[in-house]
Scaffold this motif. Structure first.
Motif, PDB file in Angstrom:
ATOM      1  N   PRO A   1      -6.229  -2.646  -3.325  1.00 34.64           N
ATOM      2  CA  PRO A   1      -5.301  -3.709  -3.684  1.00 34.64           C
ATOM      3  C   PRO A   1      -4.634  -3.513  -5.037  1.00 34.64           C
ATOM      4  O   PRO A   1      -3.666  -4.206  -5.346  1.00 34.64           O
ATOM      5  CB  PRO A   1      -6.191  -4.962  -3.676  1.00 34.64           C
ATOM      6  N   GLN A   2      -5.121  -2.569  -5.857  1.00 34.06           N
ATOM      7  CA  GLN A   2      -4.448  -2.312  -7.127  1.00 34.06           C
ATOM      8  C   GLN A   2      -3.112  -1.601  -6.948  1.00 34.06           C
ATOM      9  O   GLN A   2      -2.299  -1.550  -7.869  1.00 34.06           O
ATOM     10  CB  GLN A   2      -5.356  -1.490  -8.051  1.00 34.06           C
ATOM     11  N   VAL A   3      -2.878  -1.052  -5.733  1.00 35.95           N
ATOM     12  CA  VAL A   3      -1.601  -0.387  -5.444  1.00 35.95           C
ATOM     13  C   VAL A   3      -0.604  -1.458  -4.988  1.00 35.95           C
ATOM     14  O   VAL A   3      -0.792  -2.073  -3.927  1.00 35.95           O
ATOM     15  CB  VAL A   3      -1.770   0.698  -4.360  1.00 35.95           C
ATOM     16  N   VAL A   4       0.434  -1.717  -5.766  1.00 28.05           N
ATOM     17  CA  VAL A   4       1.441  -2.729  -5.461  1.00 28.05           C
ATOM     18  C   VAL A   4       2.821  -2.134  -5.710  1.00 28.05           C
ATOM     19  O   VAL A   4       3.059  -1.504  -6.748  1.00 28.05           O
ATOM     20  CB  VAL A   4       1.246  -3.991  -6.329  1.00 28.05           C
ATOM     21  N   GLN A   5       3.734  -2.312  -4.744  1.00 26.08           N
ATOM     22  CA  GLN A   5       5.110  -1.869  -4.927  1.00 26.08           C
ATOM     23  C   GLN A   5       6.040  -2.779  -4.129  1.00 26.08           C
ATOM     24  O   GLN A   5       5.601  -3.555  -3.285  1.00 26.08           O
ATOM     25  CB  GLN A   5       5.270  -0.405  -4.517  1.00 26.08           C
ATOM     26  N   ASN A   6       7.330  -2.663  -4.407  1.00 30.60           N
ATOM     27  CA  ASN A   6       8.330  -3.569  -3.837  1.00 30.60           C
ATOM     28  C   ASN A   6       9.012  -3.031  -2.600  1.00 30.60           C
ATOM     29  O   ASN A   6      10.050  -3.560  -2.180  1.00 30.60           O
ATOM     30  CB  ASN A   6       9.376  -3.917  -4.893  1.00 30.60           C
ATOM     31  N   LYS A   7       8.466  -1.987  -2.011  1.00 31.89           N
ATOM     32  CA  LYS A   7       9.068  -1.430  -0.804  1.00 31.89           C
ATOM     33  C   LYS A   7       7.979  -0.843   0.080  1.00 31.89           C
ATOM     34  O   LYS A   7       6.884  -0.513  -0.406  1.00 31.89           O
ATOM     35  CB  LYS A   7      10.083  -0.345  -1.171  1.00 31.89           C
ATOM     36  N   PRO A   8       8.230  -0.712   1.383  1.00 33.07           N
ATOM     37  CA  PRO A   8       7.222  -0.122   2.273  1.00 33.07           C
ATOM     38  C   PRO A   8       6.928   1.319   1.883  1.00 33.07           C
ATOM     39  O   PRO A   8       7.740   1.986   1.232  1.00 33.07           O
ATOM     40  CB  PRO A   8       7.863  -0.220   3.656  1.00 33.07           C
ATOM     41  N   GLY A   9       5.779   1.800   2.301  1.00 30.85           N
ATOM     42  CA  GLY A   9       5.412   3.183   2.008  1.00 30.85           C
ATOM     43  C   GLY A   9       3.962   3.417   2.375  1.00 30.85           C
ATOM     44  O   GLY A   9       3.381   2.697   3.200  1.00 30.85           O
ATOM     45  N   THR A  10       3.378   4.425   1.773  1.00 28.98           N
ATOM     46  CA  THR A  10       1.968   4.747   2.004  1.00 28.98           C
ATOM     47  C   THR A  10       1.213   4.711   0.693  1.00 28.98           C
ATOM     48  O   THR A  10       1.800   4.894  -0.391  1.00 28.98           O
ATOM     49  CB  THR A  10       1.813   6.138   2.644  1.00 28.98           C
TER      50      THR A  10
END
Length: 404
Positions: free
Chosen positions: A46-55
């Motif tokens: 859950p520490q991985v956060v971004q504003n677009k879809p991806g992996t």
């Protein structure tokens, strides 16, 4: 020229407020667009956060959308979701908790259930009715037939003694000889029926068939057909598996916690869900050769012979016991790098994570020392699914905003 300049000035003064108003509207719309922007995170990180879809750059899983503005620490699940996730609860309560030390052991044959079939007469093995190990035999079943010249001689002596008694019925000396000859045949395992048949037939029979004296499994064959055996020579070994010994290794420093007559649990490999109660019957006072281990022993029943000697078994030796403690099943408690927590059902379908402190535990239960009160409803199965669901919906570890 001056007229054109005048017209330009008038136009700028006329349209400037409109342009300024439009610019303000655009500026006002920009934060709203930013607030509505979708956020994505990794279900496992859950520490991985971004504003677009991806992996996920850590594990490669597809990122999932979540609402980062949702600060509610509770989860709401419907009846179907709870059924699919096998979410079950129990009311926390107090009881007795015992801690165990695990000892490595094994199942072995109980010598009290072992019998050696030996020849009662010297002679040649004519027929073996059981010719391989692993065969189950029942008491009274014929095992082998033997030819014995010595038996034939004893039979002939008995027939002669019977004839003398018939000829001299009042002679006590001949009666004693007949009795002694009969006793010899009895010692050679001749039954009363066989002796009576011998008298009626008036013919010696050097062949005698010996039955099994006990029931069991043939574990060893010592002879083959045609082989000569001496009186008392071993024919085969029978082992009974309806009761087995459990032997376990223990260090001398641990032996003080073991006492003869003590009750312990035994977990047979492959049958861990069926613990067996065993009473320790013997503690070997001598260390095993080449090691610093002592040996303890007990016996357990083996219904239907489902366990075989040589199977691994673990002995759970109780070393500490406490009463009136708040306990939960081990699967109800979730542990990670941030600490330990459980899931509380506040009301139907509403779940909340709760940080707890644990104390003594064994293979089945764990003591809760802080963070939980008796009477609260705790999730006991499916807790890890709630953990995953929380990260999917909230995009954060439930430990981050947990109540203490």
């Amino acid at each position: 020229m001056e007229r054109k300049h005048f017209l330009k000035s008038i136009a700028m003064v006329t349209f400037a407020p409109a342009l300024l108003l439009a610019a303000c509207k655009e500026t006002g719309k920009q934060p709203a667009a930013q607030e509505a922007q979708q956020t994505f995170t990794c279900p496992m990180h859950p520490q991985v956060v971004q504003n677009k879809p991806g992996t996920c750059p850590i594990c490669g899983m597809d990122l999932v959308p979540f609402d980062k503005n949702n600060k509610d620490a509770t989860l709401h699940l419907g009846d179907n979701q709870m059924a699919l996730g096998n979410i079950t609860t129990m009311v926390a309560g107090t009881g007795t908790l015992s801690n165990f030390r695990q000892l490595n052991g094994r199942l072995v044959t109980d010598p009290e259930k072992t019998a050696v079939i030996s020849s009662r007469v010297p002679g040649r093995v004519e027929v073996l009715y059981v010719k391989e190990t692993g065969v189950k035999v029942s008491k009274g079943q014929p095992l082998y037939k033997i030819y014995s010249e010595q038996l034939a001689t004893l039979q002939q002596e008995y027939l002669l003694a019977v004839a003398q008694v018939k000829q001299f019925p009042d002679d006590a000396r001949f009666q004693q000889i007949e009795k002694a000859a009969r006793q010899k045949l009895t010692l050679y395992d001749q039954s009363d029926a066989q002796i009576q048949q011998l008298v009626q037939a008036q013919k010696v029979n050097p062949y005698v068939t010996y039955p099994a004296t006990v029931s069991g499994m043939v574990s060893e064959l010592s002879v083959t057909e045609g082989q000569y055996v001496a009186e008392g020579g071993a024919i085969m070994r029978l082992e009974g598996y309806n009761q087995l010994w459990v032997e376990a290794d223990v260090y001398p420093a641990e032996a003080a916690a073991v006492q003869p007559g003590q009750s312990v649990k035994v977990l047979v490999a492959g049958y861990e869900h069926e613990p067996q109660q065993m009473t320790i019957q013997f503690i070997n006072p001598v260390l095993q050769s080449g090691s610093q281990l002592m040996q303890i022993r007990g016996a357990i029943a083996n219904p239907d012979n489902r366990w075989q000697p040589g199977l691994q078994a673990n002995i759970l030796l109780p070393v500490k016991s406490r009463g009136d403690v708040l306990t939960l099943p081990v699967d109800a408690v979730i542990r990670d790098a941030r600490g330990t927590h459980v899931w509380i059902e506040k009301k139907k379908g509403e779940f909340e994570p709760r940080r707890v402190q644990t104390g003594m535990e064994n293979f089945d239960a764990v003591e809760i020392t802080e963070g939980l009160a008796a009477g609260e409803k705790v999730v006991v199965t499916g807790a890890y699914l709630l953990y995953s669901e929380f990260m999917l919906k909230k995009g954060a570890d439930p430990m981050a905003s947990m109540k203490h």
